[in-house]
Motif scaffolding. Structure first.
Motif, mmCIF file in Angstrom:
data_model
loop_
_atom_site.group_PDB
_atom_site.id
_atom_site.type_symbol
_atom_site.label_atom_id
_atom_site.label_comp_id
_atom_site.label_asym_id
_atom_site.label_seq_id
_atom_site.Cartn_x
_atom_site.Cartn_y
_atom_site.Cartn_z
ATOM 1 N N SER A 61 -37.907 -111.075 -35.755
ATOM 2 C CA SER A 61 -38.270 -111.353 -37.143
ATOM 3 C C SER A 61 -37.831 -112.717 -37.639
ATOM 4 C CB SER A 61 -37.651 -110.279 -38.061
ATOM 5 O OG SER A 61 -38.017 -108.979 -37.658
ATOM 6 N N ASN A 62 -36.664 -113.176 -37.228
ATOM 7 C CA ASN A 62 -36.068 -114.354 -37.845
ATOM 8 C C ASN A 62 -35.668 -115.403 -36.821
ATOM 9 O OD1 ASN A 62 -36.075 -113.190 -40.541
ATOM 10 N ND2 ASN A 62 -34.424 -111.862 -39.817
ATOM 11 N N VAL A 63 -35.557 -116.634 -37.318
ATOM 12 C CA VAL A 63 -35.038 -117.759 -36.542
ATOM 13 C C VAL A 63 -33.931 -118.400 -37.362
ATOM 14 C CG1 VAL A 63 -35.540 -119.999 -35.503
ATOM 15 C CG2 VAL A 63 -37.256 -118.197 -35.441
ATOM 16 N N VAL A 64 -32.764 -118.629 -36.747
ATOM 17 C CA VAL A 64 -31.647 -119.233 -37.466
ATOM 18 C C VAL A 64 -31.044 -120.343 -36.614
ATOM 19 C CG1 VAL A 64 -31.116 -117.114 -38.727
ATOM 20 C CG2 VAL A 64 -29.961 -117.579 -36.559
ATOM 21 N N MET A 65 -30.385 -121.294 -37.281
ATOM 22 C CA MET A 65 -29.661 -122.363 -36.604
ATOM 23 C C MET A 65 -28.217 -122.317 -37.083
ATOM 24 S SD MET A 65 -30.603 -126.424 -36.294
ATOM 25 C CE MET A 65 -30.602 -126.694 -38.073
ATOM 26 N N ALA A 66 -27.271 -122.314 -36.145
ATOM 27 C CA ALA A 66 -25.868 -122.138 -36.498
ATOM 28 C C ALA A 66 -24.997 -123.042 -35.643
ATOM 29 C CB ALA A 66 -25.464 -120.672 -36.322
ATOM 30 N N ASP A 67 -23.692 -123.057 -35.983
ATOM 31 C CA ASP A 67 -22.736 -123.860 -35.229
ATOM 32 C C ASP A 67 -22.290 -123.177 -33.948
ATOM 33 O OD1 ASP A 67 -22.711 -125.972 -37.072
ATOM 34 O OD2 ASP A 67 -21.233 -124.955 -38.328
ATOM 35 N N SER A 68 -22.447 -121.856 -33.867
ATOM 36 C CA SER A 68 -22.021 -121.115 -32.685
ATOM 37 C C SER A 68 -22.910 -119.895 -32.517
ATOM 38 C CB SER A 68 -20.555 -120.680 -32.812
ATOM 39 O OG SER A 68 -20.411 -119.723 -33.847
ATOM 40 N N GLY A 112 -21.850 -116.801 -32.160
ATOM 41 C CA GLY A 112 -21.340 -115.739 -33.017
ATOM 42 C C GLY A 112 -21.827 -115.868 -34.446
ATOM 43 N N GLU A 113 -21.801 -117.092 -34.964
ATOM 44 C CA GLU A 113 -22.281 -117.317 -36.325
ATOM 45 C C GLU A 113 -23.775 -117.038 -36.426
ATOM 46 O OE1 GLU A 113 -22.943 -121.120 -39.319
ATOM 47 O OE2 GLU A 113 -21.205 -121.133 -37.969
ATOM 48 N N GLY A 114 -24.526 -117.427 -35.397
ATOM 49 C CA GLY A 114 -25.964 -117.173 -35.405
ATOM 50 C C GLY A 114 -26.292 -115.693 -35.382
ATOM 51 N N LEU A 115 -25.531 -114.921 -34.590
ATOM 52 C CA LEU A 115 -25.744 -113.474 -34.556
ATOM 53 C C LEU A 115 -25.489 -112.853 -35.919
ATOM 54 C CD1 LEU A 115 -24.101 -112.516 -31.141
ATOM 55 C CD2 LEU A 115 -26.520 -112.379 -31.727
ATOM 56 N N ALA A 116 -24.423 -113.319 -36.579
ATOM 57 C CA ALA A 116 -24.121 -112.799 -37.908
ATOM 58 C C ALA A 116 -25.245 -113.119 -38.884
ATOM 59 C CB ALA A 116 -22.798 -113.382 -38.401
ATOM 60 N N MET A 117 -25.824 -114.310 -38.770
ATOM 61 C CA MET A 117 -26.927 -114.695 -39.651
ATOM 62 C C MET A 117 -28.168 -113.849 -39.382
ATOM 63 S SD MET A 117 -26.417 -118.841 -39.468
ATOM 64 C CE MET A 117 -27.893 -119.214 -40.425
ATOM 65 N N LEU A 118 -28.428 -113.546 -38.093
ATOM 66 C CA LEU A 118 -29.591 -112.717 -37.772
ATOM 67 C C LEU A 118 -29.447 -111.311 -38.337
ATOM 68 C CD1 LEU A 118 -30.509 -113.543 -34.041
ATOM 69 C CD2 LEU A 118 -31.805 -114.127 -36.087
ATOM 70 N N LEU A 119 -28.237 -110.782 -38.251
ATOM 71 C CA LEU A 119 -28.012 -109.401 -38.669
ATOM 72 C C LEU A 119 -27.716 -109.274 -40.158
ATOM 73 C CD1 LEU A 119 -25.824 -108.280 -35.646
ATOM 74 C CD2 LEU A 119 -28.197 -107.668 -36.078
ATOM 75 N N GLU A 120 -27.434 -110.377 -40.814
ATOM 76 C CA GLU A 120 -27.072 -110.335 -42.233
ATOM 77 C C GLU A 120 -28.235 -109.838 -43.085
ATOM 78 O OE1 GLU A 120 -26.065 -114.077 -43.853
ATOM 79 O OE2 GLU A 120 -25.141 -113.251 -45.662
ATOM 80 N N GLY A 121 -27.965 -108.854 -43.868
ATOM 81 C CA GLY A 121 -28.974 -108.349 -44.787
ATOM 82 C C GLY A 121 -30.008 -107.457 -44.157
ATOM 83 N N LYS A 122 -29.911 -107.202 -42.821
ATOM 84 C CA LYS A 122 -30.889 -106.340 -42.174
ATOM 85 C C LYS A 122 -30.434 -104.893 -42.241
ATOM 86 C CE LYS A 122 -33.187 -109.290 -38.815
ATOM 87 N NZ LYS A 122 -33.585 -109.406 -37.411
#
Length: 316
Positions: free
Chosen positions: A238-245, A247-257
């Motif tokens: 569903s989503n595409v995110v850009m992060a510093d790590s 772990g941070e990217g996984l948290a962004m993908l799962l956030e709010g889902k």
């Protein structure tokens, strides 16, 4: 002789070179290979049984990429078991195209990953290559893995992806990355600042009933032609995110889902686009599957920094 320049290939021996003395030891991996048997009769003292290899070296053996690529090429067609379908080539597969290079697309390379195989109970080191349909379709249809650990070394395992709903393939995910407004805007800013954006290969990581994509991003300055790790891009159905790590990217993908967990399967649910998305029970599996990626990227960055410092010292 085929187009790759060989007509016979086996994973028969492993040659180990002592870095201090230069001594070469050749250990037998495939004793049933007829050519190897001939050479062993001709040179009986040249080859050593595999169990004589030091245990710490055995733990580092990898399945050869060259052999795996040849096997994957054959499997594109010979995965078909129905004679009529095989004759019509209606379900032939292809190696996905890597579209990071604009008009000059190339085939995706196989990747060594640490992941939990479907049906497995722990993570293991595997060599993996995804597949897409032959022709114009770019969705993911399956993947082939070669196992590297212990008694499973050299065993191939193939997996197919359900066609309904379709799962995005590497080329489609790359297009989603390029079309993401936030990411494309950042690319433009970096390019305008005199830095070249270097995108690493997109890794396809199966986790439960979901697929996670991970792509490292590097910046290369005009003054020094060595890339520096800058960001990591992650994507799911569903989503595409850009992060510093990672772990941070996984948290962004799962956030709010709030994925719908299929209690019968006890794993991932289905997102708004019909594709499987990781459920809460998969979070630990996802973190385990990509836990080594952050460390590897950091070690690579440290190596680049050391090389940069060495070059600067030499230039003074």
């Amino acid at each position: 002789m085929n187009e790759d320049g060989f007509n016979y290939i086996r994973n028969s021996v492993k040659a180990v070179v002592d870095a201090f003395s230069g001594e070469v030891s050749i250990y037998v991996m495939g004793p049933s290979d007829p050519l190897l048997q001939m050479y062993r009769r001709a040179f009986p003292n040249l080859f050593l049984d595999f169990d004589r290899m030091p245990t710490d070296l055995q733990a580092h053996i990898r399945y050869p990429n060259g052999i795996f690529s040849a096997q994957a090429d054959m499997y594109l067609r010979y995965h078909i078991t129905d004679a009529q379908v095989f004759f019509s080539q209606a379900e032939q597969w292809a190696i996905p195209q890597d579209t990071r290079f604009g008009q000059r697309s190339v085939e995706v390379h196989s990747s060594y990953l640490i992941l939990q195989m479907p049906g497995g109970d722990s993570e293991e080191f595997v060599l993996m290559l995804p597949f897409s349909p032959a022709g114009d379709k770019k969705n993911l249809v399956g993947w082939l893995t070669a196992r590297n650990d212990g008694v499973h070394y050299g065993k191939l395992a193939a997996f197919t992806v359900p066609s309904d709903p379709q799962v995005d393939g590497p080329a489609q995910v790359e297009a989603r990355i390029e079309n993401d407004q936030i990411i494309s805007q950042q690319f433009t800013l970096w390019d305008g600042a005199g830095s070249q954006v270097v995108r690493g290969q997109l890794l396809v990581i199966p986790v439960g009933d979901a697929i996670i994509y991970v792509e490292p991003l590097y910046l290369q300055s005009e003054a020094l032609a060595f890339p520096e790790l800058k960001k990591v891009i992650l994507a799911d159905g569903s989503n595409v995110v850009m992060a510093d790590s990672v772990g941070e990217g996984l948290a962004m993908l799962l956030e709010g889902k709030a994925p719908l967990v299929d209690t019968a399967r006890g794993g991932a649910g289905v997102g708004g686009d019909g594709q499987a998305t990781p459920g809460p029970e998969d979070l630990q599996s996802i973190e385990d599957a990509v836990s080594g990626l952050d460390k590897a990227l950091k070690e690579l960055q440290e190596a680049v920094e050391r090389l940069r410092e060495s070059l600067e010292e030499d230039s003074q």
